[in-house]
Structures are given as C-alpha cells and as structure tokens.
Scaffold this motif. Structure first.
Motif, short mmCIF file in Angstrom:
data_model
loop_
_atom_site.label_atom_id
_atom_site.label_comp_id
_atom_site.label_asym_id
_atom_site.label_seq_id
_atom_site.Cartn_x
_atom_site.Cartn_y
_atom_site.Cartn_z
N PHE A 176 4.28 6.94 2.96
CA PHE A 176 5.29 6.01 2.69
C PHE A 176 4.75 4.79 1.71
O PHE A 176 3.51 4.36 1.91
CB PHE A 176 6.07 5.37 3.78
N LEU A 177 5.63 4.09 0.76
CA LEU A 177 5.51 2.73 0.41
C LEU A 177 5.38 1.88 1.50
O LEU A 177 6.26 2.00 2.50
CB LEU A 177 6.23 2.55 -0.83
N SER A 178 4.50 0.97 1.44
CA SER A 178 4.41 0.01 3.05
C SER A 178 5.70 -0.73 3.27
O SER A 178 6.06 -0.88 4.28
CB SER A 178 3.06 -0.72 2.72
N ALA B 213 3.56 12.03 -4.35
CA ALA B 213 4.89 12.25 -4.44
C ALA B 213 5.39 11.06 -3.78
O ALA B 213 6.45 10.60 -4.15
CB ALA B 213 5.12 13.40 -3.32
N THR B 214 4.51 10.19 -3.10
CA THR B 214 5.13 8.89 -2.59
C THR B 214 5.36 7.72 -3.85
O THR B 214 6.37 7.13 -3.90
CB THR B 214 4.04 8.40 -1.72
N LEU B 215 4.42 7.91 -4.67
CA LEU B 215 4.69 6.99 -5.93
C LEU B 215 5.94 7.33 -6.57
O LEU B 215 6.49 6.54 -7.35
CB LEU B 215 3.27 7.29 -6.90
N LEU B 216 6.13 8.70 -6.61
CA LEU B 216 7.62 9.09 -7.32
C LEU B 216 8.79 9.07 -6.29
O LEU B 216 9.71 8.29 -7.06
CB LEU B 216 7.49 10.58 -7.65
N HIS B 217 8.66 9.24 -5.15
CA HIS B 217 9.95 9.14 -4.27
C HIS B 217 9.78 8.13 -3.32
O HIS B 217 10.92 8.04 -2.48
CB HIS B 217 9.79 10.82 -3.76
N ALA C 132 0.78 -1.28 -0.09
CA ALA C 132 0.08 -0.06 -0.05
C ALA C 132 0.90 1.18 0.00
O ALA C 132 1.81 1.33 0.20
CB ALA C 132 -1.08 -0.09 1.42
N VAL C 133 0.16 2.48 -0.47
CA VAL C 133 0.48 3.76 -0.09
C VAL C 133 0.06 4.03 1.25
O VAL C 133 -1.11 4.00 1.20
CB VAL C 133 0.44 4.66 -1.10
N VAL C 134 0.79 4.24 2.33
CA VAL C 134 0.22 4.33 3.70
C VAL C 134 0.50 5.83 4.13
O VAL C 134 1.55 6.35 3.99
CB VAL C 134 1.09 3.33 4.53
N PHE C 135 -0.50 6.33 4.30
CA PHE C 135 -0.69 7.53 5.02
C PHE C 135 -0.85 7.52 6.70
O PHE C 135 -1.82 6.82 7.25
CB PHE C 135 -1.86 8.45 4.56
N ASN D 191 17.32 5.78 5.00
CA ASN D 191 16.31 6.23 3.75
C ASN D 191 16.20 7.68 4.05
O ASN D 191 15.78 7.91 5.01
CB ASN D 191 15.28 5.24 3.85
N PRO D 192 16.57 8.57 2.90
CA PRO D 192 15.92 9.88 2.95
C PRO D 192 14.48 9.91 2.75
O PRO D 192 14.11 9.02 2.31
CB PRO D 192 16.86 10.39 1.80
N VAL D 193 13.81 11.00 3.32
CA VAL D 193 12.40 11.17 3.19
C VAL D 193 12.30 12.49 2.17
O VAL D 193 12.96 13.44 2.21
CB VAL D 193 11.81 11.35 4.49
N HIS D 194 11.13 12.48 1.61
CA HIS D 194 11.03 13.40 0.57
C HIS D 194 10.04 14.69 1.21
O HIS D 194 8.86 14.12 1.51
CB HIS D 194 10.25 13.06 -0.93
#
Length: 223
Positions: free
Chosen positions: A164-166, A122-126, A99-102, A193-196
C-alpha cells in the motif's frame, strides 16, 4: 513524488503448529533460518529497500545475532511486536512514512523478487496491491447442520506482501482494533477503500506446519 520502499516483515509466530519449541521463523531451511530467506528476498528486490522487522521483544537478542553478518544491516530496523498482527503492523508503520509499504509474513520465505516488484508497480498505479492465487479445491459453505456447494471461481487465496501507499495504510491503522481485521486489506477496506488484486505465486507458501518446511526445501532445491 518519490516514495521510500519499506518492507514490514511480521515475524511473531510461535512453534505450536510446527510441534517445535523453536518459533517457525527461526527454523532452518536450506542451511539458514526461514526469516533470513524472507529478508534476503526483499533486499534483493530493490537496492534501496528498507526493512522493518517486527518480532517479540524476547527475540531481540537472537534476531540481532542472526543479522550480524547481514550486509545491509543499516537498512534493517527491529521493532517490538504487539498483542495481535494488527498491533504489530501498527508498530511497524511508525517507521514507514512517505513510502510504498510491503507487509509480509516472515514465514513466507519463497516470495520472489518478481512478485515484490509486481506489487510495487501496481501500488504506484492503484494505491494497493494484494497478491492472490486461484482456489483449486471444491468449497462448501456450512451453516449450522446444513451445507451447500459454492462457486470456487468467486474466491481467491490471499498472500503477502500486501502492499500500500503509506498514507492509505497509516490512516486505516488509526481505526480501533476489530477481531475481523485478519489482514491489512480488511483494515483498509473498513475505511471504504477498495484494494487492487495482483497475481500471486503458487510457490509463495506460508510455513505453519512441518510439511510446509519440507515443501519449501524441495521448492528451493528446484530453484
């Protein structure tokens, strides 16, 4: 790959700073509890949004009562909270694979659909998206009996939903708990891991004190 969309809404606060016996996520804002405003924002962002509510087990009955008329109840899972935010989010992540997790504060009821969608894209890209806004006040760094001014342009105010990506988030939350884990971004960074960062919203306030509730009501009336 097709990702699920899962919002982990953390609502484990008490009413201490609100000077209230009612937990702040259940206080009334414009005719309904703060938490329902938060849930509605995520439900409105995407039709396939799944919501994981993390609340103290003592509040399960009350939360179920609040949700009984919610149209998308089948997409809401209620999970027991943990000792800290870290443990609460970890409990929620058991329902967030592929999942994309919020991860969002239950007491940020004014989060907009546009911000939720911005974090998703943005999460799909980064791989991640952390909403931030600029500092407005002057800052000073205090060390013992001394202090000095610092450049506020080098600092940002952090908001949620931290997204984030799960796979990234679940792996990070296998780390042992550290009191320095103040949010999800700090946990992910511990693995290197860097964060965007993405642009947040001034109106995306966190309700922790009585004045915040007054401000939120005024902002809702403007909207």
């Amino acid at each position: 790959m097709e990702y699920r969309k899962v919002a982990i809404i953390v609502a484990g606060g008490s009413g201490t700073r609100m000077q209230s016996t009612v937990p702040k996520q259940f206080l009334e804002l414009a005719g309904k509890p703060v938490l329902l405003h938060t849930i509605n924002a995520f439900a409105a962002a995407y039709h396939d949004m799944e919501i994981v509510l993390v609340v103290p087990t003592a509040h399960f009955t009350y939360v179920n009562t609040l949700l009984k008329d919610f149209p998308s109840l089948s997409k809401i899972t209620i999970v027991g909270g943990g000792e800290t935010r870290f443990h609460s989010v970890k409990n929620g992540l058991q329902h967030a694979q592929n999942a994309v997790v919020f991860v969002h504060d239950g007491v940020r009821p004014l989060v907009s659909v546009s911000l939720i969608r911005r974090c998703y894209e943005a999460t799909l890209l980064h791989g991640s998206a952390i909403p931030v806004i600029d500092m407005k006040d002057s800052l000073r760094e205090v060390a013992g009996d001394t202090n000095k001014a610092v450049d506020r342009d080098k600092y940002k105010i952090i908001q949620t939903p931290q997204t984030f990506l799960s796979d990234l988030l679940i792996q990070a939350f296998e780390l042992p708990y550290d009191p320095l884990f103040t949010d999800e971004a700090t946990v992910v960074e511990r693995l290197g891991n860097p964060v965007h960062l993405v642009q947040g919203e001034e109106s995306n306030i966190k309700i922790t004190k009585p004045l915040d509730l007054t401000i939120a009501a005024a902002l809702l009336q403007e909207q």
